[in-house]
Design a protein around this motif. Structure first.
Motif, PDB file in Angstrom:
ATOM      1  N   ALA A 348      -0.187 -10.729  -3.624  1.00 59.49           N
ATOM      2  CA  ALA A 348      -1.270 -10.179  -4.436  1.00 59.49           C
ATOM      3  C   ALA A 348      -1.853  -8.924  -3.794  1.00 59.49           C
ATOM      4  O   ALA A 348      -2.076  -7.905  -4.471  1.00 59.49           O
ATOM      5  CB  ALA A 348      -2.353 -11.234  -4.642  1.00 59.49           C
ATOM      6  N   TRP A 349      -2.117  -8.977  -2.494  1.00 56.33           N
ATOM      7  CA  TRP A 349      -2.663  -7.806  -1.806  1.00 56.33           C
ATOM      8  C   TRP A 349      -1.640  -6.671  -1.748  1.00 56.33           C
ATOM      9  O   TRP A 349      -1.994  -5.500  -1.925  1.00 56.33           O
ATOM     10  CB  TRP A 349      -3.121  -8.169  -0.403  1.00 56.33           C
ATOM     11  CG  TRP A 349      -4.431  -8.888  -0.385  1.00 56.33           C
ATOM     12  CD1 TRP A 349      -4.652 -10.203  -0.106  1.00 56.33           C
ATOM     13  CD2 TRP A 349      -5.707  -8.325  -0.687  1.00 56.33           C
ATOM     14  NE1 TRP A 349      -5.990 -10.495  -0.212  1.00 56.33           N
ATOM     15  CE2 TRP A 349      -6.659  -9.362  -0.558  1.00 56.33           C
ATOM     16  CE3 TRP A 349      -6.141  -7.047  -1.043  1.00 56.33           C
ATOM     17  CZ2 TRP A 349      -8.018  -9.149  -0.780  1.00 56.33           C
ATOM     18  CZ3 TRP A 349      -7.497  -6.825  -1.259  1.00 56.33           C
ATOM     19  CH2 TRP A 349      -8.417  -7.880  -1.126  1.00 56.33           C
ATOM     20  N   TYR A 350      -0.390  -7.023  -1.524  1.00 50.25           N
ATOM     21  CA  TYR A 350       0.663  -6.006  -1.462  1.00 50.25           C
ATOM     22  C   TYR A 350       0.787  -5.268  -2.804  1.00 50.25           C
ATOM     23  O   TYR A 350       0.908  -4.036  -2.848  1.00 50.25           O
ATOM     24  CB  TYR A 350       1.994  -6.671  -1.089  1.00 50.25           C
ATOM     25  CG  TYR A 350       3.177  -5.738  -1.127  1.00 50.25           C
ATOM     26  CD1 TYR A 350       3.268  -4.664  -0.251  1.00 50.25           C
ATOM     27  CD2 TYR A 350       4.207  -5.916  -2.052  1.00 50.25           C
ATOM     28  CE1 TYR A 350       4.355  -3.806  -0.287  1.00 50.25           C
ATOM     29  CE2 TYR A 350       5.286  -5.060  -2.098  1.00 50.25           C
ATOM     30  CZ  TYR A 350       5.351  -4.005  -1.210  1.00 50.25           C
ATOM     31  OH  TYR A 350       6.427  -3.145  -1.252  1.00 50.25           O
ATOM     32  N   LEU A 351       0.712  -6.014  -3.911  1.00 48.49           N
ATOM     33  CA  LEU A 351       0.865  -5.405  -5.231  1.00 48.49           C
ATOM     34  C   LEU A 351      -0.407  -4.695  -5.695  1.00 48.49           C
ATOM     35  O   LEU A 351      -0.344  -3.754  -6.490  1.00 48.49           O
ATOM     36  CB  LEU A 351       1.293  -6.456  -6.254  1.00 48.49           C
ATOM     37  CG  LEU A 351       2.708  -6.979  -6.031  1.00 48.49           C
ATOM     38  CD1 LEU A 351       3.030  -8.113  -6.999  1.00 48.49           C
ATOM     39  CD2 LEU A 351       3.738  -5.863  -6.181  1.00 48.49           C
ATOM     40  N   THR A 352      -1.555  -5.126  -5.199  1.00 52.15           N
ATOM     41  CA  THR A 352      -2.793  -4.375  -5.460  1.00 52.15           C
ATOM     42  C   THR A 352      -2.672  -2.974  -4.889  1.00 52.15           C
ATOM     43  O   THR A 352      -3.018  -1.977  -5.539  1.00 52.15           O
ATOM     44  CB  THR A 352      -4.010  -5.097  -4.847  1.00 52.15           C
ATOM     45  OG1 THR A 352      -4.129  -6.396  -5.426  1.00 52.15           O
ATOM     46  CG2 THR A 352      -5.288  -4.314  -5.101  1.00 52.15           C
ATOM     47  N   ASP A 353      -2.152  -2.892  -3.672  1.00 55.21           N
ATOM     48  CA  ASP A 353      -1.925  -1.578  -3.072  1.00 55.21           C
ATOM     49  C   ASP A 353      -0.891  -0.787  -3.862  1.00 55.21           C
ATOM     50  O   ASP A 353      -1.034   0.425  -4.052  1.00 55.21           O
ATOM     51  CB  ASP A 353      -1.464  -1.745  -1.620  1.00 55.21           C
ATOM     52  CG  ASP A 353      -1.193  -0.405  -0.949  1.00 55.21           C
ATOM     53  OD1 ASP A 353      -2.130   0.393  -0.848  1.00 55.21           O
ATOM     54  OD2 ASP A 353      -0.039  -0.164  -0.550  1.00 55.21           O
ATOM     55  N   TYR A 354       0.148  -1.470  -4.341  1.00 56.47           N
ATOM     56  CA  TYR A 354       1.185  -0.801  -5.131  1.00 56.47           C
ATOM     57  C   TYR A 354       0.589  -0.146  -6.377  1.00 56.47           C
ATOM     58  O   TYR A 354       0.899   1.010  -6.694  1.00 56.47           O
ATOM     59  CB  TYR A 354       2.258  -1.818  -5.537  1.00 56.47           C
ATOM     60  CG  TYR A 354       3.164  -1.353  -6.652  1.00 56.47           C
ATOM     61  CD1 TYR A 354       4.245  -0.517  -6.389  1.00 56.47           C
ATOM     62  CD2 TYR A 354       2.937  -1.750  -7.973  1.00 56.47           C
ATOM     63  CE1 TYR A 354       5.075  -0.084  -7.413  1.00 56.47           C
ATOM     64  CE2 TYR A 354       3.764  -1.326  -8.998  1.00 56.47           C
ATOM     65  CZ  TYR A 354       4.827  -0.494  -8.717  1.00 56.47           C
ATOM     66  OH  TYR A 354       5.635  -0.060  -9.732  1.00 56.47           O
ATOM     67  N   PHE A 355      -0.284  -0.865  -7.092  1.00 56.02           N
ATOM     68  CA  PHE A 355      -0.862  -0.314  -8.319  1.00 56.02           C
ATOM     69  C   PHE A 355      -1.750   0.890  -8.029  1.00 56.02           C
ATOM     70  O   PHE A 355      -1.622   1.944  -8.667  1.00 56.02           O
ATOM     71  CB  PHE A 355      -1.661  -1.377  -9.066  1.00 56.02           C
ATOM     72  CG  PHE A 355      -2.426  -0.816 -10.231  1.00 56.02           C
ATOM     73  CD1 PHE A 355      -1.777  -0.491 -11.409  1.00 56.02           C
ATOM     74  CD2 PHE A 355      -3.800  -0.579 -10.135  1.00 56.02           C
ATOM     75  CE1 PHE A 355      -2.465   0.051 -12.487  1.00 56.02           C
ATOM     76  CE2 PHE A 355      -4.492  -0.040 -11.207  1.00 56.02           C
ATOM     77  CZ  PHE A 355      -3.832   0.279 -12.379  1.00 56.02           C
ATOM     78  N   PHE A 356      -2.664   0.738  -7.067  1.00 48.85           N
ATOM     79  CA  PHE A 356      -3.569   1.851  -6.777  1.00 48.85           C
ATOM     80  C   PHE A 356      -2.826   3.034  -6.158  1.00 48.85           C
ATOM     81  O   PHE A 356      -3.220   4.190  -6.335  1.00 48.85           O
ATOM     82  CB  PHE A 356      -4.714   1.391  -5.881  1.00 48.85           C
ATOM     83  CG  PHE A 356      -5.741   0.566  -6.610  1.00 48.85           C
ATOM     84  CD1 PHE A 356      -6.512   1.135  -7.613  1.00 48.85           C
ATOM     85  CD2 PHE A 356      -5.930  -0.766  -6.312  1.00 48.85           C
ATOM     86  CE1 PHE A 356      -7.453   0.399  -8.302  1.00 48.85           C
ATOM     87  CE2 PHE A 356      -6.870  -1.529  -6.995  1.00 48.85           C
ATOM     88  CZ  PHE A 356      -7.633  -0.941  -7.998  1.00 48.85           C
ATOM     89  N   LYS A 357      -1.747   2.748  -5.448  1.00 48.77           N
ATOM     90  CA  LYS A 357      -0.908   3.833  -4.941  1.00 48.77           C
ATOM     91  C   LYS A 357      -0.267   4.587  -6.099  1.00 48.77           C
ATOM     92  O   LYS A 357      -0.140   5.824  -6.063  1.00 48.77           O
ATOM     93  CB  LYS A 357       0.179   3.264  -4.020  1.00 48.77           C
ATOM     94  CG  LYS A 357       0.983   4.332  -3.275  1.00 48.77           C
ATOM     95  CD  LYS A 357       2.154   3.706  -2.520  1.00 48.77           C
ATOM     96  CE  LYS A 357       1.679   2.747  -1.464  1.00 48.77           C
ATOM     97  NZ  LYS A 357       2.810   2.127  -0.731  1.00 48.77           N
ATOM     98  N   GLY A 358       0.134   3.860  -7.139  1.00 50.36           N
ATOM     99  CA  GLY A 358       0.687   4.501  -8.322  1.00 50.36           C
ATOM    100  C   GLY A 358      -0.325   5.424  -8.984  1.00 50.36           C
ATOM    101  O   GLY A 358       0.018   6.524  -9.432  1.00 50.36           O
TER     102      GLY A 358
END
Length: 507
Positions: A348-358
């Protein structure tokens, strides 16, 4: 050829190249784990991250010079192009030497960086690392030549060259692992193919752009050189901060938790990067087109296309982030086994970063194309400090999830400040509307998750290929259906629809 057509060609060639290498990489990683094990996989991923970090020693020279090339290329100023390329060449040769020196200086510290490497000797770890370093350093003797093609919006030249060499390397590495599972041979194949590709592409670009070989080059004026230096100084701070924020996670994980953990999260990263590679191709392929747009179009036109660009990014990154959250761990289970699945909180934390990085991709690409580097030059340093402090403090308290919490928090600083800078400097507008739209986008993505999580629990209590495929269909229909209902009447959607419809009719 227009901006849209160049961007489309870049995207198409990027998709074709990524499609071939993605499949081969999936097969290669599975064979690698089977024949060489998790420890060497962790070493492989760790060294890749370290050398990516060292590559940031480029410190923005390439970005600053690429920006400076957009104008001369658009105006056809041959002599000015030669002058910038000469400066670029000298800068990159210096960078190669700097990376080599810094890389060699890290060799004595490998025993503290690579923890719990089991059966691997220090001599082996050093030899493997030096091969990675050689492969990185040699890149800089050729990389500067791509900038001219990219400034002409011909990014597909670099994409094709990278894809072909990667495919050849992966096929030979697969054969090597099956015949003689030896990691040293595996690395030598990779280095050999990469070196051959660099020699070939250097010769190709010399023939395509004969001006690269011309000796009668006028030096840039003090003002022009000063402009490049000023932008590079600002970008230097960005890159140092990025290094501390983005490229230290693997080192923290290896030195605090053990190198095997780098390989475990590396499998998740490979899957995400393989899929997001297609997404990134779309957005990175239009940087040069944005540079041309900013050099030739009005501010209002720039703002209109920025909003479309951002809307499309939120849609694509939101859809992929939701899909990853629901299906990433099931895919890892099907791919390499349930024993390599990580906790949901970590993902969940890894993909939260993925979205905001996008979301930051839109901001960073537009800033790069517009040459806006100096206004937030200290921001990345702050982000890097926040990431290191939080990640190191939390990794000892809550483990792997703590590393990604640090990355998310430090990244959000940029998600808040970059829009304010871009709206003020590039558009002379307030960024309030940007954040209002952000809240709306997050609520819609949250609503899609609220619908899809119960559906997944109901339809996929156990992971099977058939149920996995069914969930892909359901996620695609539900997420995009919700997005269309909410945003289908916006000007941004109408623009995208009109562009796609127009391309369809012309084909």
């Amino acid at each position: 050829m227009g901006r849209v057509r160049y961007a489309t060609r870049n995207i198409i060639f990027g998709f074709l190249g990524s499609g071939a290498t993605t499949l081969l990489n999936f097969i290669l990683r599975q064979v690698f784990i089977t024949h060489l094990g998790d420890t060497l996989l962790g070493v492989q991923d760790l060294y890749s991250e370290i050398l990516t970090m060292l590559s940031l020693a480029e410190l923005g020279v390439g970005t600053a010079l690429n920006y400076s090339l957009y104008g001369p290329v658009a105006r056809g100023e041959r002599e000015k192009i030669k002058s910038y390329m000469q400066l670029y060449k000298k800068a990159y040769r210096t960078i190669a030497i700097v990376i080599a020196v810094i890389g060699l200086a890290l060799v004595p510290f490998l025993p503290w960086i690579v923890k719990n490497a089991d059966y691997l000797t220090l001599r082996q770890l050093r030899v493997y690392y030096l091969l990675f370093l050689f492969n990185t350093v040699t890149t800089y003797f050729v990389a500067y030549k791509y900038s001219l093609a990219n400034a002409e919006q011909k990014n597909y030249i670099q994409t094709n060259a990278d894809a072909i060499s990667k495919a050849v390397s992966v096929v030979l590495q697969l054969l090597g692992l099956l015949v003689l599972p030896n990691y040293l041979l595996y690395l030598l194949i990779q280095v050999g193919v990469s070196l051959g590709q660099k020699i070939f592409i250097s010769c190709y670009l010399n023939r395509k752009y004969p001006l690269l070989l011309e000796k009668n080059v006028e030096p840039l004026t003090k003002e022009e050189t000063g402009a490049v230096v000023d932008k590079t100084k600002a970008l230097m701070l960005h890159r140092i901060g990025d290094m501390a924020r983005l490229q230290t996670d693997a080192i923290i994980i290896s030195s605090c938790l053990g190198v095997v953990w780098v390989g475990l999260i590396g499998t998740y990263k490979m899957i995400v990067n393989s899929v997001s590679g297609y997404v990134n191709l779309i957005f990175n392929s239009v940087i040069s087109s944005f540079g041309n747009l900013i050099a030739t179009e009005s501010r209002e036109k720039q703002f209109q296309l920025f909003l479309v660009y951002r809307f499309f990014a939120i849609w694509v990154y939101g859809f992929s982030a939701v899909g990853f959250f629901l299906l990433l761990s099931p895919l890892v289970e099907l791919y390499v086994g349930a024993d390599r699945v990580l906790a949901t909180s970590i993902i969940a934390w890894y993909l939260t970063d993925y979205f905001f990085k996008g979301e930051r991709v839109v901001l960073s690409n537009f800033k790069t194309a517009a040459g806006v580097f100096e206004q937030d030059k200290y921001l990345s340093i702050l982000q890097g400090i926040v990431n290191l402090v939080l990640s190191i403090a939390l990794v000892f308290k809550i483990g792997l999830a703590g590393v990604f919490i640090g990355t998310v928090v430090s990244g959000l600083i940029a998600n808040i400040t970059k829009p304010i800078i871009i709206y003020r400097v590039c558009f002379e507008k307030s960024a309030v509307s940007y954040f209002q739209e952000s809240i709306k986008y997050l609520l819609v993505i949250g609503a899609a998750l609220a619908v899809l999580i119960p559906l997944q629990n109901l339809l996929m209590p156990q992971v099977t290929i058939a149920k996995f495929a069914l969930m892909i269909v359901i996620i695609t229909v539900v997420f995009n259906g919700i997005f269309l209902i909410v945003f289908g009447r916006t000007e941004e959607f109408k623009y995208l629809y009109g562009m796609v419809k127009g391309r369809w009719k012309r084909s």
